[in-house]
Write a protein that holds these residues in place. Sequence first.
Motif, PDB file in Angstrom:
ATOM      1  N   THR A   1      -8.721  -2.935  -6.062  1.00  0.00           N
ATOM      2  CA  THR A   1      -7.425  -2.257  -5.959  1.00  0.00           C
ATOM      3  C   THR A   1      -7.277  -1.533  -4.636  1.00  0.00           C
ATOM      4  N   HIS A   2      -8.313  -0.796  -4.232  1.00  0.00           N
ATOM      5  CA  HIS A   2      -8.254  -0.098  -2.946  1.00  0.00           C
ATOM      6  C   HIS A   2      -8.116  -1.079  -1.785  1.00  0.00           C
ATOM      7  N   LYS A   3      -8.834  -2.189  -1.880  1.00  0.00           N
ATOM      8  CA  LYS A   3      -8.765  -3.190  -0.811  1.00  0.00           C
ATOM      9  C   LYS A   3      -7.364  -3.772  -0.708  1.00  0.00           C
ATOM     10  N   ALA A   4      -6.743  -4.050  -1.848  1.00  0.00           N
ATOM     11  CA  ALA A   4      -5.392  -4.622  -1.850  1.00  0.00           C
ATOM     12  C   ALA A   4      -4.351  -3.624  -1.355  1.00  0.00           C
ATOM     13  N   LEU A   5      -4.478  -2.366  -1.772  1.00  0.00           N
ATOM     14  CA  LEU A   5      -3.475  -1.355  -1.416  1.00  0.00           C
ATOM     15  C   LEU A   5      -3.573  -0.898   0.031  1.00  0.00           C
ATOM     16  N   GLY A   6      -4.782  -0.803   0.551  1.00  0.00           N
ATOM     17  CA  GLY A   6      -4.946  -0.289   1.909  1.00  0.00           C
ATOM     18  C   GLY A   6      -4.403   1.125   2.034  1.00  0.00           C
ATOM     19  N   THR A   7      -3.559   1.349   3.032  1.00  0.00           N
ATOM     20  CA  THR A   7      -3.017   2.696   3.270  1.00  0.00           C
ATOM     21  C   THR A   7      -1.863   3.050   2.341  1.00  0.00           C
ATOM     22  N   MET A   8      -1.451   2.110   1.468  1.00  0.00           N
ATOM     23  CA  MET A   8      -0.383   2.407   0.508  1.00  0.00           C
ATOM     24  C   MET A   8      -0.904   3.233  -0.669  1.00  0.00           C
TER      25      MET A   8
END
Length: 198
Positions: free
Chosen positions: A99-106
């Motif tokens: 999830t963190h990888k997909a979201l990045g800075t979002m």
Amino acid sequence: MSSIDWSLAGKTVWWIFIAVWVALRWRPNVRARRHRVKQSKRSLRENISLVISFSGLFLVPVIWMSTRWFRPFNHDIGPFSIAVGTILLIVSLILFHMTHKALGTMWSNSLDLRTGHQLITTSIYTHLRHPMYTAFWVWALAQPFLFANWISGLSGIVGFGALFFLRVGTEEEMMEAEFGEEYRSYVKRTKKIIPWIY
């Protein structure tokens, strides 16, 4: 040869998970904070729900481990219970990472939209709108298997459950207001937290 203290084993697994979880979140948190928040809905209800969730997933277990307060609610656990709890926590960490990888800075730990916010619909978000919540639910479900105490074991389910049901509707309204038809179309082809089910 002394018997294994399965209660201590469960606590140890949980503390290792907490350490890895904090390490996993550290860099995404630092990166996200560099991008200005454009819109936030950090209401009193949101803050209260965060406190309740934190209490259930962390504070209550720590109180149980460090005091005698909940001792009358202790019960026995064994190797099967520890194995199930450990597997659930590993799954939770994998979901957090994806999830963190997909979201990045979002990413944000609250109801925030950042400048230039984008609707992420790829990777783990292809089928789930809220995989981060899925990861927290799996964490909460692991606690009854790892903790030899009814109160600390079930506190995560109650605590995170409160946050989820108080927040998810507001979050979806916020996303729909921001992304309009794009988000409504995304909702139609995805589930909230369990692929193809819910």
